[in-house]
Every structure is written in C-alpha cells, then in structure tokens.
Design a protein around this motif. Sequence first.
Motif, PDB file in Angstrom:
ATOM      1  N   ASN A   1       0.852  -1.185   0.000  1.00  0.00           N
ATOM      2  CA  ASN A   1       0.000   0.000   0.000  1.00  0.00           C
ATOM      3  C   ASN A   1       0.887   1.233   0.000  1.00  0.00           C
ATOM      4  O   ASN A   1       1.049   1.888   1.012  1.00  0.00           O
ATOM      5  CB  ASN A   1      -0.901  -0.033   1.230  1.00  0.00           C
ATOM      6  CG  ASN A   1      -2.092   0.855   1.038  1.00  0.00           C
ATOM      7  OD1 ASN A   1      -2.135   1.629   0.083  1.00  0.00           O
ATOM      8  ND2 ASN A   1      -3.039   0.774   1.922  1.00  0.00           N
ATOM      9  N   ARG A   2       1.462   1.513  -1.143  1.00  0.00           N
ATOM     10  CA  ARG A   2       2.466   2.572  -1.231  1.00  0.00           C
ATOM     11  C   ARG A   2       1.783   3.927  -1.234  1.00  0.00           C
ATOM     12  O   ARG A   2       0.896   4.178  -2.042  1.00  0.00           O
ATOM     13  CB  ARG A   2       3.233   2.358  -2.527  1.00  0.00           C
ATOM     14  CG  ARG A   2       4.227   3.438  -2.828  1.00  0.00           C
ATOM     15  CD  ARG A   2       4.726   3.279  -4.253  1.00  0.00           C
ATOM     16  NE  ARG A   2       5.302   4.509  -4.699  1.00  0.00           N
ATOM     17  CZ  ARG A   2       6.612   4.750  -4.725  1.00  0.00           C
ATOM     18  NH1 ARG A   2       7.445   3.825  -4.362  1.00  0.00           N
ATOM     19  NH2 ARG A   2       7.075   5.911  -5.129  1.00  0.00           N
ATOM     20  N   TRP A  22       5.656   3.085   2.949  1.00  0.00           N
ATOM     21  CA  TRP A  22       4.714   1.973   3.051  1.00  0.00           C
ATOM     22  C   TRP A  22       5.133   1.080   4.200  1.00  0.00           C
ATOM     23  O   TRP A  22       6.224   1.216   4.734  1.00  0.00           O
ATOM     24  CB  TRP A  22       4.630   1.196   1.743  1.00  0.00           C
ATOM     25  CG  TRP A  22       5.885   0.545   1.288  1.00  0.00           C
ATOM     26  CD1 TRP A  22       6.346  -0.683   1.647  1.00  0.00           C
ATOM     27  CD2 TRP A  22       6.846   1.085   0.367  1.00  0.00           C
ATOM     28  NE1 TRP A  22       7.527  -0.943   1.019  1.00  0.00           N
ATOM     29  CE2 TRP A  22       7.849   0.114   0.229  1.00  0.00           C
ATOM     30  CE3 TRP A  22       6.943   2.275  -0.344  1.00  0.00           C
ATOM     31  CZ2 TRP A  22       8.957   0.311  -0.590  1.00  0.00           C
ATOM     32  CZ3 TRP A  22       8.023   2.471  -1.154  1.00  0.00           C
ATOM     33  CH2 TRP A  22       9.025   1.505  -1.276  1.00  0.00           C
ATOM     34  N   GLN A  23       4.265   0.176   4.568  1.00  0.00           N
ATOM     35  CA  GLN A  23       4.506  -0.682   5.712  1.00  0.00           C
ATOM     36  C   GLN A  23       4.828  -2.091   5.215  1.00  0.00           C
ATOM     37  O   GLN A  23       4.195  -2.590   4.305  1.00  0.00           O
ATOM     38  CB  GLN A  23       3.233  -0.721   6.565  1.00  0.00           C
ATOM     39  CG  GLN A  23       3.206  -1.761   7.649  1.00  0.00           C
ATOM     40  CD  GLN A  23       4.072  -1.366   8.839  1.00  0.00           C
ATOM     41  OE1 GLN A  23       3.995  -0.257   9.329  1.00  0.00           O
ATOM     42  NE2 GLN A  23       4.913  -2.275   9.286  1.00  0.00           N
ATOM     43  N   LEU A  24       5.849  -2.706   5.837  1.00  0.00           N
ATOM     44  CA  LEU A  24       6.129  -4.100   5.497  1.00  0.00           C
ATOM     45  C   LEU A  24       5.130  -4.991   6.234  1.00  0.00           C
ATOM     46  O   LEU A  24       4.784  -4.716   7.378  1.00  0.00           O
ATOM     47  CB  LEU A  24       7.527  -4.489   5.966  1.00  0.00           C
ATOM     48  CG  LEU A  24       8.697  -3.942   5.174  1.00  0.00           C
ATOM     49  CD1 LEU A  24       9.985  -4.381   5.844  1.00  0.00           C
ATOM     50  CD2 LEU A  24       8.671  -4.473   3.769  1.00  0.00           C
ATOM     51  N   GLY A  61       9.013  -1.641  10.787  1.00  0.00           N
ATOM     52  CA  GLY A  61       8.824  -2.135   9.433  1.00  0.00           C
ATOM     53  C   GLY A  61       8.249  -1.112   8.491  1.00  0.00           C
ATOM     54  O   GLY A  61       7.622  -1.455   7.507  1.00  0.00           O
ATOM     55  N   TYR A  62       8.443   0.171   8.805  1.00  0.00           N
ATOM     56  CA  TYR A  62       7.903   1.192   7.914  1.00  0.00           C
ATOM     57  C   TYR A  62       9.008   1.665   6.993  1.00  0.00           C
ATOM     58  O   TYR A  62      10.059   2.108   7.461  1.00  0.00           O
ATOM     59  CB  TYR A  62       7.357   2.367   8.734  1.00  0.00           C
ATOM     60  CG  TYR A  62       6.079   2.881   8.160  1.00  0.00           C
ATOM     61  CD1 TYR A  62       4.865   2.310   8.518  1.00  0.00           C
ATOM     62  CD2 TYR A  62       6.078   3.910   7.223  1.00  0.00           C
ATOM     63  CE1 TYR A  62       3.686   2.745   7.975  1.00  0.00           C
ATOM     64  CE2 TYR A  62       4.899   4.354   6.670  1.00  0.00           C
ATOM     65  CZ  TYR A  62       3.704   3.765   7.053  1.00  0.00           C
ATOM     66  OH  TYR A  62       2.527   4.186   6.498  1.00  0.00           O
ATOM     67  N   VAL A  63       8.776   1.553   5.692  1.00  0.00           N
ATOM     68  CA  VAL A  63       9.807   1.924   4.719  1.00  0.00           C
ATOM     69  C   VAL A  63       9.526   3.334   4.242  1.00  0.00           C
ATOM     70  O   VAL A  63       8.381   3.647   3.911  1.00  0.00           O
ATOM     71  CB  VAL A  63       9.761   0.962   3.516  1.00  0.00           C
ATOM     72  CG1 VAL A  63      10.866   1.308   2.546  1.00  0.00           C
ATOM     73  CG2 VAL A  63       9.880  -0.468   3.971  1.00  0.00           C
ATOM     74  N   ARG A  64      10.537   4.169   4.207  1.00  0.00           N
ATOM     75  CA  ARG A  64      10.350   5.519   3.673  1.00  0.00           C
ATOM     76  C   ARG A  64      11.462   5.808   2.678  1.00  0.00           C
ATOM     77  O   ARG A  64      12.617   5.488   2.923  1.00  0.00           O
ATOM     78  CB  ARG A  64      10.408   6.575   4.780  1.00  0.00           C
ATOM     79  CG  ARG A  64       9.322   6.407   5.807  1.00  0.00           C
ATOM     80  CD  ARG A  64       9.440   7.395   6.957  1.00  0.00           C
ATOM     81  NE  ARG A  64       8.510   7.021   8.005  1.00  0.00           N
ATOM     82  CZ  ARG A  64       7.239   7.398   8.040  1.00  0.00           C
ATOM     83  NH1 ARG A  64       6.773   8.187   7.100  1.00  0.00           N
ATOM     84  NH2 ARG A  64       6.452   7.003   9.018  1.00  0.00           N
ATOM     85  N   LEU A  65      11.070   6.418   1.541  1.00  0.00           N
ATOM     86  CA  LEU A  65      12.079   6.808   0.549  1.00  0.00           C
ATOM     87  C   LEU A  65      12.350   8.295   0.729  1.00  0.00           C
ATOM     88  O   LEU A  65      11.410   9.079   0.847  1.00  0.00           O
ATOM     89  CB  LEU A  65      11.552   6.577  -0.867  1.00  0.00           C
ATOM     90  CG  LEU A  65      11.064   5.174  -1.214  1.00  0.00           C
ATOM     91  CD1 LEU A  65      10.700   5.123  -2.686  1.00  0.00           C
ATOM     92  CD2 LEU A  65      12.133   4.153  -0.945  1.00  0.00           C
TER      93      LEU A  65
END
Length: 1883
Positions: free
Chosen positions: A1062-1063, A1078-1080, A1483-1487
Amino acid sequence: MRNILGSVAGSWMWRTREVKLINTSSGDTVTIGDISYKLKSTENPELVPVKHISDSPPQTVAQHLRWIMQKDLLGQDMFLIGPPGPLRRSIAMQYLELTKREVEYVALSRDTTETDLKQRREIRSGTAFYIDQCAVRAATQGRVLVLEGLEKAERNVLPVLNNLLENREMQLEDGRFLMSAERYDKLLQDHTKEELDSWKIVRVSEDFRVIALGIPVPKYKGNPLDPPLRSRFQARDIYYLPFKDQLELLYTAGPNIGAERVSQLLSLATTLCSQESSNLGLPDFPVDNLPSALEMLNVFPMLSSQQFVQRLYPYKSILGKEGCTAVENVLSRFELLDGRRQQAPTHVLNVSPVNNSKGHAVVSLDVAGKEVTIEVQSGINELRQPNHTPLFVSTQSQSQLIAELIQSHLVKDICLIGAKGSGKSAVAREFAETLGYSVEPVMLYQDMTARDLLQQRFTLPNGDTAWRPSPLVVAALEGKLLLLDGIHRVNLGTLAVLSRLLHDRELDLYDGTRLLRSDRYQALKEELQFTDQQLQERSIFPIHPSFRVLALAEPPVVGANSSSSKGQQWLGPELLTMFLYHTVTPMSKAEEMQLIEGLAPNVPKEAVEQLLHLTHSLRSTHDPTAQSLASSLSTRQLLRICRRLSEYPEESIAYAVNKACLSRFLPSLARASLQKSLSNASIENRPELGEDSQSYNCAVKDGVLTIGGVSAPVYNPDMKLKVPDVLFYDNPQHMKVMEDMLKDFLLGEHLLLVGNQGVGKNKVVDRFLHLLNRPREYLQLHRDTTVQTLTLQPSVRDGIIIYEDSPLVKAVKMGNILVIDEADKAPTNVTCILKTLVESGEMILADGRRIISDPRESSNRPNSIVMHPDFRMLVLANRPGFPFLGNDFFGALGDIFSCHAVDNPKPQAELAMLKQYGPGVPDSTLQKLVAAFGELRSMADQGTITYPYSTREVVNIVKHLEKFPEEGLANVVRNVFDFDSYNKDAREVLIEALHKHGIPIGAKPTSVKLAKELPLPEVKMTGHWTIGQGINSRRKMLCPTETRPIDIKGPAFLRVQGYPCNRQESRALSFTEEKAHWQLPMNEVNIICDVTSSDDVLYVATCNPVSLYSMKEQGDTIHCIELYDVFPRTISGVWQPFVTIAPLGSPLDGQVVLHEEQSNTVLHVDMVTGAVRRLLLSAEGEQPSARASHWWSSSKEQQGVNKMCCEFAHKNWLMFYKEDGNQLDVLDVLEGRLHSISLPINLKSVYLVAEDRWLLLESNTNKKFLLTKPMHTAAEDSGVCQLHSISEDSVNAGHGASSAEVITPQMLSNEQLPNENLSSALGQKIISPNRLLADTGSFARIIVGFPDLMSPNEVYSFNRLTDLSVLKSSGDGGGNTFFKGGLRSSSPKRNNCVSLLSHNQVVRALPPNKVPLKEIFPKDVTPPLTAAYLEVTDLNSKKLKYIPVPRSASVSPYTNWLSKVSESDVLLASLASGGVFTVDMGGYVRLWETGFDTLQRSLMEWRNMIGSEDGRPLQITIQRDSGMDVSAPKHGKVDAQNAPHVGGNQWAGGTGGRDTAGLGGKGGPYRLDAGHKVYQVSQAEKDAVPEEVRKAAREMAEKAFKDRLKEINMSEYDAQTYERFSSAVRRQVQSLRIILESLQAKGKERQWLKNQALGELDDAKIIDGLTGEKAIYKRRGEQDPEPGTPQQKPKRLRVLADVSGSMYRFNGVDGRLERSMEAVCMVMEALESYEHKFKYDIMGHSGDGFDIELVRADKVPNNNKERLKVLKTMHAHAQFCMSGDHTLEGTEASIKELSREESDELFVVVLSDANLERYGIRPERFSTVLTADPQVNAFAIFIGSLGDQAERLQKTLPAGRSFVAMDTKQIPQILQQIFTSTMLSSA
C-alpha cells in the motif's frame, strides 16, 4: 356453492330436455323442452354459425341452451361465466346455430378500444368515412354480439356499451343516434321515415342481443367486472360437463383405450379442477383438451399415462416442488404413475406423401419397438426424411422429441418449452422440414398488440387506408407452420385473440374478414350454394387444413410475479387449454458432445469434455448464481466456443468461458463462483499470456489486414463515405480486443461489446471497421426506442404513408455493418426482435416487407428483402447492473452474440496511449494519473465507490494539461472529481486515493516543509596517508592464495508470498524530503537487521524469525520469503541470528546471498522461484562451532564474528572474514569457487575500496594496510597478493603532535567522487583519484589520490566539534529512544552511514541525542518525537541538514537485541536512483530524496502540479489594435508620485499601454506591477471563511447534536461509543444506500401508455391519425400493475451474528467482536427507512443457544440509542455466555423458519468464528445446511481462525456462498458485497 345450487335446482332438472325443430306453415320453430322460439329468415346466412352442434347434445348442454332461449325470449343480455376453455363459446355458437341467428364475434383484448366496437374511420379517395364496427352492425342488423374475454379489456373500454345494453341507445361518432325499437316505432307513428333519417336516428333491431363470455376474475387473472356493466347482464355458470357426460364423450373419442384408463384420466382432470387443488395453487387441468388428446392416445395406446398427462398439463414446468408432489400424489392415487418405467422410445422411421391428396403425409413411427403408421397433415413443400441435413445433428432425445411432436401434431397445436439456447428453434425447423412445411416465423415481443398479430393498417398508393394481413393470417390461409417465438413474453390479454383460432380454427379480423375451418367452409358453401368467388366477395375465407401453430417458449418461472426480470409464470389455465405441451429436455452430456462434434467437426476433444463437465456441473446445482451462469453457457454459446476453438485450438478454455459469461462484469460473488467451478472442472485459468511479450500490431498489406495473429481481407465498399475514420492511438489491450473481434468476425458472428462508459467501445469499433474498410450504419437506442423505430420510420407525404428505411434495414440491404450503440438503454422487449434477425435471418417490417436470408426463397415471396451476405451487427452496451441500471441486454440476448468485454487499458497500455494524447505532459504526471485512476477503478469494481472512472476522463485531463501546461494537475483533476465534491464520503475516498499516488489535490503552494539548513565547518587538510613506506617499506609482504570449489546443498523451494504494497506518496499535502512510504507486512516481534538495494529493488532482512522482503521502488507488491525453517528460531537468548544481505548482479538479477554472522551460514536465495541453496564455505562441512555463542556476552572465550563484505556483490563476488582472524575468503558466486588468502595480521575490519585494492585494519593497533591483488584471481594464475602498510601523518599544525589520531572509518566509498564534485568540495580545481570516508570525528573526509597513487595521499576533513562516539549514547536525552540505558557493551552492528557520490553527500541516521536540536528548532518549540534524524552533509553547497524520521508505530519488545542492531530506531541504505531509504523498527519503509538539485527539480514539479495560483487577480482584457506601431520596448519613465497611468507609451508601471513595462498592454519588455488596482488579498485568505462564522456553525451543529441526544435521552458518552462503530462503516452504509435509492428509482420508472388522447404521436397509429381518430397518442405514465399480479413483497433478510464466548475472548487479538458489531450496525443503518423493501431481523447464536433475539423484524431500532442497545446486548452476551457453538443449528433453524415466510427473496447471512473442526463438525455438513433450501440464499462469513483452517473450509463450501475474513476489517465489506449482489439480482 355448486352443491347448494344443485340441490335447489334439482327440482326441475329431472325432466330431460330435448331439442326439437318443428316445421310449421308460419315458419320453423325450435323447441327446447317446453320453450319454443320461432325462427326468422336471415339476410346474411353466411354469418350464421355452422357445424357447431353435435347430433345429441349432452343433457347439461341442453339445460344451458334452454336457459339461453328463455333469456333470449325475455330480451335480456347474457353473460356466460365459467372456467377457461372453449365450452362457453361453443354453447353460445350452438344456440345461435339452432336459432339461425347471425353472429358478430369480438375477441376483446387489452388493446381493444372503443373504435373497435363502435365505428372506425377509413379513407376512401381522400375522404374519411365511418365504417360501422361489430356492436353497431349487430345492433342495426339485429344480430347477436358475442363478446369474448371481458376480463381482458381495459377497465374503461366496455362502459361504451352500457347504454346500448340497458336502453338500446347509442350516440355514434358520425352523428347518427341508435334508438331502441319501441321508441323508434312510437316516433314513426308521428313522423315519416325520411324525417327520422334526416335527424340521423337509426332503429336498433329488436332481435339484437349480447352474449358475453367471461371467466370469474378473482380466481383467474384479469380485470374485475365493472359493477354498472355487471348489473346489465344475466349470468349463467357454465362449468365443465358433468363427469358422466364427459366420460361418454371420451369413450367415443378413444374407443381403443381401456375404459378404466379413460375414467382414471378423467378423475385426475376433475380432481385437478377442484376447489381444493386451486387452494394449493395448482392451475386448472385443461379438461376441454381431453377429447382431442384421447384421439392421439387412441392411435398410440402404448404411451404411458404420465407422458400423456405431461403433454396436457406440464406440471413439472409450471409448479414448484410442493405442487409437483401434490400432482404426483393424485396421479398415484388414480394409478397413473406408470411413467416410472422407461418412457417409450420413439423415433420417426419414414415419411412419405399420400398419393392422391396434397397436404397429407404418411409417417411411420417406431414407438417402443412397434411400428405405428399414421396419416397427418403436411405442408406443401416436398417431405424430407428425418436426419438428412448437415445443419441438424440428431441426438437420441431430439429424435424422440420430433416423433412426439408428430404425435401431437395429429390432433392439436403444439407448444415447445425449453430454456434459451437449448435448441427449440432447431427442433422446430427440423420438424417443419420433415413434414414439408414452410415456416412463417413470428417473433413475439412484450408490447405487441392484437393488431400486430392479426392485421395492420397501411395506405394504398391513392391514399386509401386498407388492412394488410399479418404473417399469422397468411400462414392460416396458405397452410404453413406458424412459429410463435417467445410466447412467454407476450401479454396474456393479447394472446387471447388467438384462442378461437387455436380451438375452433375461426378468426374474425378487423376489416370484417372471417376465416373459417375448412370443413365448416365447405358445409357453408354447400348449404348456401355459393361459389368460392361469392364467399370471398363476402370476405369469408377457409383456413387451410394443414395450418398448424407451433409456439416456442422459455420455461415459466415458478412463483415469480410478473414484474420481476427473471421472467414470469406465463403458463396459466387459459394457455393450458390452447396447446399440447412438450418440453425440450436438457441434453445429456453425451448428446451435447455428439451435437458439438457434429457441428464443429475438428474441435479438440478434451477441450469439449472440460467445457461440458463445467457446464453440466453448473446446470445441476440449485444455486441461483450458478444457474444464471449456466444460462449464459447455453448449447448455442457452447457451439460458438467450440467453433472458435476448432479454428484457433491454442486458445484457453477458461478465456472462452470467461468471455461467454462476461465474467469481468459479474458481481463479485458470481465471479468467485465461476472461478471455483472452473477450477473444479480442472480448467486452468491461465493468466493472459503474451500481454506484453507479444506485441500486437496491425497492418494492412496488399489488401489484407492483420491484427496480432489473425488476418482478413480488406473490404472494398461501394460507399466510401460511410467508412468511419477516427483518431485512434494503438495500445496492446485494444489491439487484443480487436484481434478477438476479428476472429469472431471471420467466423461469421455478430459481436456484442460490453464495458463501462468511456473505455473506448466506440473507438474500438470504429477503428475496427476503419481497418476492415467496412461502411457502417449507426443506430443509437434510447428509452423510447420501439420496434417500429428500429425498422422503419413512417411519414406522410400527400396523404400517403411512406416508410423510410431505418439504418437497420439499410444495412441489411447494402451489406453494411450495423453499429447499435447503447443497446442497454432500450427496453429488452424491443431489442428482442434482433434475435430473429440474427438467428433465422428473418424479420417482418411494419410495411409488410420481410427480410429473409435465403435468396432462393425470395423468388416465391413477394416484397421480400434478401439479407446481404456481408451484413453484420456490432452491438455496444454498458455493463449490466449498478450504476448504469440499464436493461439487461446481455441477459436477454447475450447468447446470440459473441461477447467481448472491453475494459480500461492496463496501466502500461494506458500510459502509452496518454503519451500520444499529451506528448508534452511530463511522464511522472502521466504515471501518477494512471496509477490513481487504476486504484479508483479497482475500488469501483469492489463497490467502494459507485462511479467507474474510465480512460475517457484521464484523456480529457491529459488534453487539458497538454494545451495549458502551466495549470496544475491538482486543479485539472478537479474537472473530473468536482462531480463528487458534495458527497462527503466519496470525496474522502477520492482524495485519499489521489494523495496516495502523489496528486496534491488541496495542497497550497506555500506548504513546503523542508528541513532547516545549517552551515558546514570549513574544510581543512588534516594529514597524509603514505602507502608502503616506513619500517618494512622494502619488503613487500606477499600473501599466499589457494582456490577450491565450494559445496552446494539444495535447492529447497520455499513459498514466495506476495503481499499488496500500500504505497503512499508522501508529498500529497506538503512538500518534504520524504518521497513515499509503506509498511512491510511483518509482525511486531520481528526485528529488522539489514537493508540494502540493488538497481530499483529494495531488500529488507529480518531476524526474528529470519525472513527476506523484496520490493520494487515503484512497485505494488512486496515479496516475502520466510526462512525460519532454515534458521530455527530457538528459545530467546540462546541464539539470536543476525543476517546481512548481498544482492547479486547480472546475470543473477533478483538473486540474493544471505550471510548469518555467528553460524557463518551462507544462503543463496532466488526471490523469483523461491529456490534456496546453502553454500558451504568451510571445507570441514558443518560450522566449526556447534556451541551457541552469545554475541552480546562479553565473555573472554568469545570467538570473533564472521563478516561479509558485499560492496562488489553486483559483480557476483563476495568476501568473508572473521574478526580477529587472519584469512580472507573470496567467493565467486557464478563459478562457485572460493579463494582463500592468508594474511600475516589479525583483522579488525576490511573495506573494499576497489575491486583489486582493499583496506585492512589490524585488530589491536588499528593499523591500516592496503592489499593489492591481480584484477582477476584465476585458478591457474595463483596470483600473489601484496600487502602494503599505510602510515598516517598529521599536518604539522603547530601542535607539535606528530602522531596522527587514528581514523576508524565508518564508511569508505568504493568509487571516487566525480571531478566536478571533488573540485567543489575542496574549493579548488583538481582531478585525481579519491575516496570519500566518514568516521565519528568528522562529517566527511576526502582522501585524495587514494588508493591508486603511491605518493602520499592528502586527507581533507570536515571536522565535528565533538566526536559522535563521545556523546553519550543514551541517558537523560534518551527519552526519545525506546531503551533507556540499554546494556550497550559493544558498538551496534550497523553504522547507518552512506555516501551518495553523485550528489556529493554523506547521509547518516543519528539518534536524536546526537543531533544539535537547539540549532534546528527555535527555543519555544519542543522537538517532535522521532525515530532518528537523517544527517545530510552536502559537500557541494557546504550545508548540513537534519531531517526528522517519524516514530515507528510499533516496536519489537526485544529492546536489547534491537540496540545491538543500530543505535537509532532506523536502518539506512542508499538507492540506485540517488537518495536513501530508511526502514524503521516497526517495518515502515520511507524513501527520501536528499540531493539538493533533485530536490529543487521535484519542488518545481510539485509546484507545477499544484498550479501557479500566484495570488494575482485575473484580468480580462480585450485586445484593441490602437494603430500605433510598437517602438522598441523600454522600461519607461518612472513617475515619482506613482499615479496610475493607462496607455500612452510613456510611463513605467502603467496598465493597458504599449512598449513600457506594465500590465495588460502590448509590446512591453516585461510585466511590472507598480502596486495599483485593488490591493491584493491572497487567494487563500479569500477562500477562508471568517473565524466567527465557522465558530457559529460549529456551535449550531453541537447544539443540534445535544438536542437530538436529549430527545432520545442518550448520554454523550453513549453517543461517542455508538459513533465509534458507526463511523467505521460509514462508507459502506453510504454506498449501500446509494444503490438502494437508485434501485428504488429504477423500480418507479414509467412506461408508455398507449391509446391516449394527448401526448406524443404513436407511430403505430399514424394511419389512424390520418383518418382522424383521437386516441393515437402515447405518453409516459405509471403503468397499473397487470391485473392479478401479486404485490411485490419485501425481501426478507436475517443476519445471524456470532455472540459466543470465543468472540469476546479473541476480540483482543483481532477485534472480531467489534467488527461483527460494526457489521450489525451497518445492516441497521443501511436499511433504515427501507423497511418496505427489506424486512430484516438479527439473531445471535452462542453456546447458550441459537435463537438469541437481537432485533425483531416487526420492531427495528430507529434511532442511535436503540441501535446502540442492540450492540451492547451483543457485547454483554458474548462476555457472559456459556462456551460451545451452535453455528450449524442456528443456520438450519433460520433457513427453515424463513422458508415458511411469504417473500420475494429470502437471505440468511451467518457470521461465525466457528472453529468447526474443534467442535468436530464436518464442513460438508455445513455446506449441505447452507444449500438446504434453494429458495433461501444463505451466506456464511467466517472470521479467519487459526492457520489455514478458514481457507480449507472455504474450499469445501459452495462458491460465492462463503467468505473468509482473514482480516476482521473485511467483515463489513464482505457484507456489503453480499448485499450489493443480492439487491441487484432482481434489479
């Protein structure tokens, strides 16, 4: 009633009546019993009925005749009432024949108007004349008027006759006045006849009588009698003949049949006509058909009685289950159930003509092994032996059926019942050809009138009006076989016109023509001595003896009311008397197989078997969804699929089935059911291969068009004008559709394209025709399309009616392609006529011409149009169902077209197409649009939003952006979404979706929130590194190498799971460095231990349990592979694995090496296939130390950990070493070799600064060494590695300190800075090899010349004020991190420091306590809670930034393990696209985008998307050419006073001038605003509402809320509680209510009311208009329901909620109880105020029982307080009930209970977390319970229980009936799905 009457009447019944005819001199007298009637001579003897009287009428009939005579003598009008059937008419006719009276007969229908009864105008030579109709003729000539079917006529027609009946008076339209005989005779005494004539008074004959025939209406369907009309008639009940009379009649009819069998049949008939049986809802048995049917039985006595009864009374088709059992009980009671034994197999042996007479044939049938030869009527063509045509493949059951048809044909007309596509038409054709009949097909449609059936008006060339006989009449005169196709569609009142034709073979037409049965015609001829010529002048014609009617119908829908779309229960008692019935039995699998192989010869056999398996499994279920799917897989569709498969055998069956069912547009439940059936039939649903791999291109070469893999010749048309030409951008998806269309087109199919609005249906069709070069005719249908408008357009010219051909007729004539658009907007009854056109190629036009497909036939048929062989239809329709709510064109006619679903293009295709529309629009914008719309479409498919957004909208947005590029995307998308701006819920969903994809709708240009920039300290040169000089400079140390292959274990295949990603784009409302997040999908105890990226793929490794996630930077799926089988997860504290990832490069893209530090395990993982291999590095095999080592215990015997260096993993080699060890292992992954290099020093760490140069640190002294090695360590060349020591010297800065401080690098780059970056960082122009280094004491260091130059390398540093390692890691400032004073004995494993060489940046993630917060934030601001700060050191701009990383939502409880991984709560890695990404511990990915120049670019783009609302006012200017030339532009003089100047070419800052700088002029150099005009309020301020207004509004709302609460006395706390549940399902409630409302609106749609005196001209009545009639208009109005149709009952719904203890117990885990409460809340809210449509109740089931009442159907909660009470009850019950489970019993009881209720549709929805296996319940039992009663639609929603149990359960349950909500949030959505598809099922 009858019994009482009987006993009273018995007193005069005992004298038998006899009928005598006495001749006396004064004239003949008829005497019945004691009553005589004197005959008068007749003027028109041909109007007297003939041959109606039998020789000795039964007593009952004589009684009736006597009564009629009494009434006749009294001069009273009679009404014969009785059950349906010809008996009443025949008694009336017998009486008229006895008394030699002339008859005027009218069959009333719902289309009868007063003109049909009184007078009609006709035009003769330009003048309108009045022609008397039956009632007037009968009255003036003294005839008897027989009115049949009073219950059919519409309510207000018959009162026209009231006065005529009562006083024998009537005022006529032409001014004459009818007057009763007495009054007329009185007047005659005073006046002469001429005077009366001049007054236009006409005498009504005293012999005029009316005999009305009707059926009792409350019992049967029809309009009840009008009281005033009823009072004018004398009634007589004419029931069926008494048993005895009837029996004698039957004995004579069937002399060969045993007497007992006859009496049993009659007993059955009488029983089924009794009052009791009609109370059961059984229609009357057609007693009147028994005599003729017995004639048939007489010839074929071997027929079983049950077969025989089935033909008369097809109870299996008409009745439901109870009805059938009732009938079968009666049958067995009279011993007629002999059909149990095998039906007599029959087939036709031989057909031969009778020599001397035409129109007869001898047929020999084989009936049960006996040969029976009969003589039957036949047609005029030559006969054909059965099974002699290639187009008809005869199967066992069909030859049986044809033989049975021939048996019935012996005696009566036949009706053939069969589902659509089951071969009725084919059987009928075969039957006709066998008997040599020519067929006259008549397609019946719903609003067909009696006129359409019998005669239509037309004008002669001289303008006179005349009547044209319809095909039906032509067939009757010429002895053809009349095919009435679709008798189930026509209104009963219209068919009634035919009853006399079918029973008596007599017919009276509108223009006064009479058709008589041929024997009656002969008798009449002989009696009156007339010739045929004379009779024809009197317009009397014989009906040909061979004439037969064969009606085709779809099976009646049991228990349906007439308004439901599914069809109706059309087969009532009246129709039963008209035909003998045969049903087309569904073919068995073998027969269908035989049929398909006969008609599609080379189709792959296994394909057919799979298809039939699927179809028959669908047909055999009771599930309504499966049934409806099966109906779209009729035999006809299967044939079409097979024909296509035999041409294109490589196509997948699943694709063909999906296409035939239009599965793309099925409701979600039906689609699931279809997919499940497909997989059960082992048809693999291959995803469409070759979407991308195979490029679809179309080309026209040498007159041949090729699309994809199909070619067709290009057409050469006569009319080039009509070939469409359209702007079309090719895209693969539309090409695929067109290829598909071309395949079907070449097979000769007509095509149907279904799709949402705006997906390019018209474009595709036009493009298709353009490529084929086919001319097209275009026809757009709409609500008011009628059958007439489809075919001909009448118009009047010079008093003559002329028909213009419609596009349809033109296309048929010319062979053009007919494109029918919006086919679903026209009523289905209109579009039905396309069926005959497609099927049989025949169609009758309103002007009497007919279209035929066989050119040979046209020779013997006048005015026929031969269908051009090239004619084709392409029909376009929107998809069925909500929100289009069109008519279900696909449902009605889908199986005669080849269907294609047209969908929005796939993202790739759509992007390519948009690029062609907007070449100037930036790609990123297009991608955002495509992504956002893709998401909205999938939401529309799931039903979250109602409007399906289509490509058309996107194209419009792109066109706008192309033309006005400076307008922001965020503004332009509003052109589409402003429609939804008032619907709050829809708006929220939309904005959320747009923001997710980074379309900043609603953002202001000012909301830019970038981090604050701080200055970087000056760069200083801090020292030199000198290589290989010093103590041992002379002796270079050589290091020996050895090489060996490595062992590989495996592969083991693990499952790679894909999760939707869910980007979210982060720059929706404000602009920051963060790009997306998004969340892993990981659980909260897991710990993230390494992140890295390769190209555009991000990898994340977790270590508790070990798993690996990979996702694309832009992708929408996260792949996860769980490795806990490989790394056992042991008891906490024994072994905590720690993994490092090395992504490999080409050719091993997508493969990863994982390395675990303690066990030194090396795994090679393929993320695509899931293959895992273990690479064994140590030769001894297993790991050397099996003992678990604690890597956090500081025990001395601890061994060093193994490390992996993966800087060059993209080159597919890795290096491993052990801390404190003395050897390097280099692994070449491609070749599978290991090179070990032994060293003379112990290692602390290794940095690969280049492929052949490595920096080593010695373990105790931190001394640095540089190892150089030959570029390629090949096996044969045992290349020697050399070790050079490095000495570090500081610049003598006057400290006198010569020993340099030893730098321990945190990060050392393995490539050099680009030259321009190097120069700008050092502030001097310089070109040199270099490396960027970072350590704790500096922001960054650059080592110039390292590692390639041997001369001393200079070290330039940006030093920190305080070394990071000195700052205490966590103490007082550690409030922000999760672990206060964690046991940080060793430094954390990850440094979180990366270099971005292209941007000249070093980025590291620091915990908040190592960041100068006071400098970043102003004094009074408390810093936000963050996981970490990203420190960005930019060496180009010499700036420093701290970007806050938000806190993670959840953090693993293992804090001290976390603290080993990283000192801050995030891990950091760089991205190939320039930038970094962080993954926090939750587990939260941020660019992140850090490069200054890219940030600037993005900010520009972002601002462009918002649009340039720069706050300037708009000015409207009108350009006037002032005629003065523009001199050179200049600034102009500046006015010191700054007065406003307008025009004049002089002053700067003016408005509207020339050449000078200012606003709105021409020719000036630039715009200059000197501040005039209104001083400007910024746009944002203008838009803002003043605060006090907002406050007032808020207060008002609050007050209203409180008042409402007071009114239902609900506390505010309660209101909040309720709001919690209500708000969770607000969207679902909203969308359900929208659907309910639109359905309600659709139900109220108005119909056309015909025969109105005002409104729009009805084309069908245009001639009547010419003649001057009034009622020739039609208008829209509420149609009264059909008489006798039952009221629509509300649908009945029961929700069975689980309130067992387990719900309460597990609520903490997944919130299941609360979700169920939300679902219940949703049901209550959505159905509020729709109680008349849905009656619902809610029950609970738990261990206490299964009937806990929560909501009663008659007392539903109607405000929030009552609803909350229900929810509270649920909660409390779950808390305190006993354990146990009653799901099954509850479901069973509910289904039983509901099935007893009267309702249109019954639904049960069961919510359960039933752990069925735990209670030992077999899922099969549950599925039988769910489908126990076919009338109740039961659905089950399981709340996902442990493991995969729920999925296993769903596999065993019926498709589309059971749902597993793994995530409890889905419960309300699933419930909404169920509702939506059920509500639409009857729409």
